[in-house]
Design a protein around this motif. Structure first.
Motif, PDB file in Angstrom:
ATOM      1  N   LEU A 147      36.644  55.536  47.107  1.00 52.37           N
ATOM      2  CA  LEU A 147      35.807  54.962  46.057  1.00 52.37           C
ATOM      3  C   LEU A 147      36.531  53.813  45.365  1.00 52.37           C
ATOM      4  CD1 LEU A 147      33.104  55.160  44.607  1.00 52.37           C
ATOM      5  CD2 LEU A 147      34.126  56.799  43.014  1.00 52.37           C
ATOM      6  N   VAL A 148      37.832  53.937  45.203  1.00 53.10           N
ATOM      7  CA  VAL A 148      38.641  52.860  44.623  1.00 53.10           C
ATOM      8  C   VAL A 148      38.546  51.604  45.484  1.00 53.10           C
ATOM      9  CG1 VAL A 148      40.999  52.110  44.146  1.00 53.10           C
ATOM     10  CG2 VAL A 148      40.235  54.366  43.381  1.00 53.10           C
ATOM     11  N   ARG A 149      38.672  51.782  46.796  1.00 46.90           N
ATOM     12  CA  ARG A 149      38.595  50.627  47.702  1.00 46.90           C
ATOM     13  C   ARG A 149      37.217  49.976  47.655  1.00 46.90           C
ATOM     14  NH1 ARG A 149      41.457  54.002  51.639  1.00 46.90           N
ATOM     15  NH2 ARG A 149      39.566  54.159  52.890  1.00 46.90           N
ATOM     16  N   LEU A 150      36.193  50.784  47.408  1.00 44.77           N
ATOM     17  CA  LEU A 150      34.825  50.276  47.447  1.00 44.77           C
ATOM     18  C   LEU A 150      34.437  49.533  46.174  1.00 44.77           C
ATOM     19  CD1 LEU A 150      32.273  50.290  49.258  1.00 44.77           C
ATOM     20  CD2 LEU A 150      31.543  52.348  48.021  1.00 44.77           C
ATOM     21  N   VAL A 151      34.775  50.097  45.005  1.00 49.34           N
ATOM     22  CA  VAL A 151      34.285  49.498  43.755  1.00 49.34           C
ATOM     23  C   VAL A 151      35.394  49.103  42.781  1.00 49.34           C
ATOM     24  CG1 VAL A 151      32.109  50.762  43.924  1.00 49.34           C
ATOM     25  CG2 VAL A 151      33.996  51.743  42.599  1.00 49.34           C
ATOM     26  N   GLY A 152      36.655  49.403  43.109  1.00 53.10           N
ATOM     27  CA  GLY A 152      37.753  49.054  42.213  1.00 53.10           C
ATOM     28  C   GLY A 152      38.233  50.238  41.396  1.00 53.10           C
ATOM     29  N   THR A 153      39.477  50.145  40.921  1.00 57.23           N
ATOM     30  CA  THR A 153      40.113  51.259  40.223  1.00 57.23           C
ATOM     31  C   THR A 153      39.413  51.620  38.918  1.00 57.23           C
ATOM     32  OG1 THR A 153      42.260  50.599  41.140  1.00 57.23           O
ATOM     33  CG2 THR A 153      42.284  52.097  39.254  1.00 57.23           C
TER      34      THR A 153
ATOM     35  N   ALA B  36      35.959  53.338  39.546  1.00 55.41           N
ATOM     36  CA  ALA B  36      36.154  54.606  40.248  1.00 55.41           C
ATOM     37  C   ALA B  36      36.738  55.665  39.326  1.00 55.41           C
ATOM     38  CB  ALA B  36      37.068  54.395  41.458  1.00 55.41           C
ATOM     39  N   LEU B  37      37.740  55.295  38.541  1.00 57.87           N
ATOM     40  CA  LEU B  37      38.375  56.265  37.644  1.00 57.87           C
ATOM     41  C   LEU B  37      37.380  56.791  36.615  1.00 57.87           C
ATOM     42  CD1 LEU B  37      40.886  57.758  36.746  1.00 57.87           C
ATOM     43  CD2 LEU B  37      41.534  55.766  35.386  1.00 57.87           C
TER      44      LEU B  37
END
Length: 206
Positions: A147-153, A156-157
């Motif tokens: 999810l981090v790779r898809l929408v950013g940290t 996602a956090l």
């Protein structure tokens, strides 16, 4: 040109170890078949793509983990489980994979969709997202990285901490899905598979 792997475990459509084992075998067959250029994952239910992991099996795994910890032995850093291996196999598959999301897509089901190369959602009144925190769990099948790779940290956090869910239209706006299909996600996924079937296999794999 495309293989379809359909998840079917009524009434709740939970993921189970047995389902993972069967899907893993189907994925292996698709990998070895030169006539198959891509793979679609979808749900048999009209309202659920794929739910979270079966709660009964989660409890069993939790008890087994507690017993293991009592032994004083540390878990390997990258412990390989059938569940984790299946998601990794999808993520690293040598042919394009498409999640045809036809209904509720949460928990481990959402993580499976994240492992696919493309995500297509049908229109409808259902939600998509990572809800593990609502059950006191942390994502265990890759959402914390994919999810981090898809929408950013940042996004996602927040979504993981809050257990945020999205309608298909909201998921499209946030970049979680590639398309929202007016007809059905499976029909659009098949159309894309036909398009991919005209592309050279080695180039697709690369």
């Amino acid at each position: 040109n495309g293989a379809i792997i359909t998840f079917n475990d009524p009434p709740n459509e939970f993921i189970s170890i047995k389902m993972v084992e069967k899907a893993s075998q189907a994925l292996k067959k698709a990998r070895l078949d030169d006539n198959i250029k891509s793979v679609i994952f979808t749900g048999a239910s009209s309202s659920v793509f794929l739910n979270c992991f079966n709660p009964k099996e989660v409890l069993k795994m939790s008890e087994a983990l507690k017993e293991h910890r009592k032994s004083g032995l540390a878990e390997p850093r990258f412990a390989q489980t059938p569940l984790r291996n299946f998601w990794e196999d999808i993520d690293n598959f040598c042919k394009p994979t498409i999640a045809a999301i036809n209904g509720m897509c949460v928990g481990a089901g959402f993580e499976l969709a994240l492992a696919c190369d493309l995500r297509i959602a049908s229109e409808g009144n259902y939600y998509i997202g990572q809800t593990d925190i609502q059950m006191g769990l942390s994502p265990s099948a890759g959402a914390t990285s994919r999810l981090v790779r898809l929408v950013g940290t940042g996004k996602a956090l927040e979504w993981l901490l809050r257990g945020r869910t999205f309608s298909p239209e909201e998921a499209l706006l946030e970049g979680i899905v590639n398309h929202v299909a007016k007809d059905s996600s499976l029909s659009l996924a098949k159309s894309i598979c036909n398009e991919l079937g005209n592309k050279p296999g080695p180039a697709l794999a690369a």
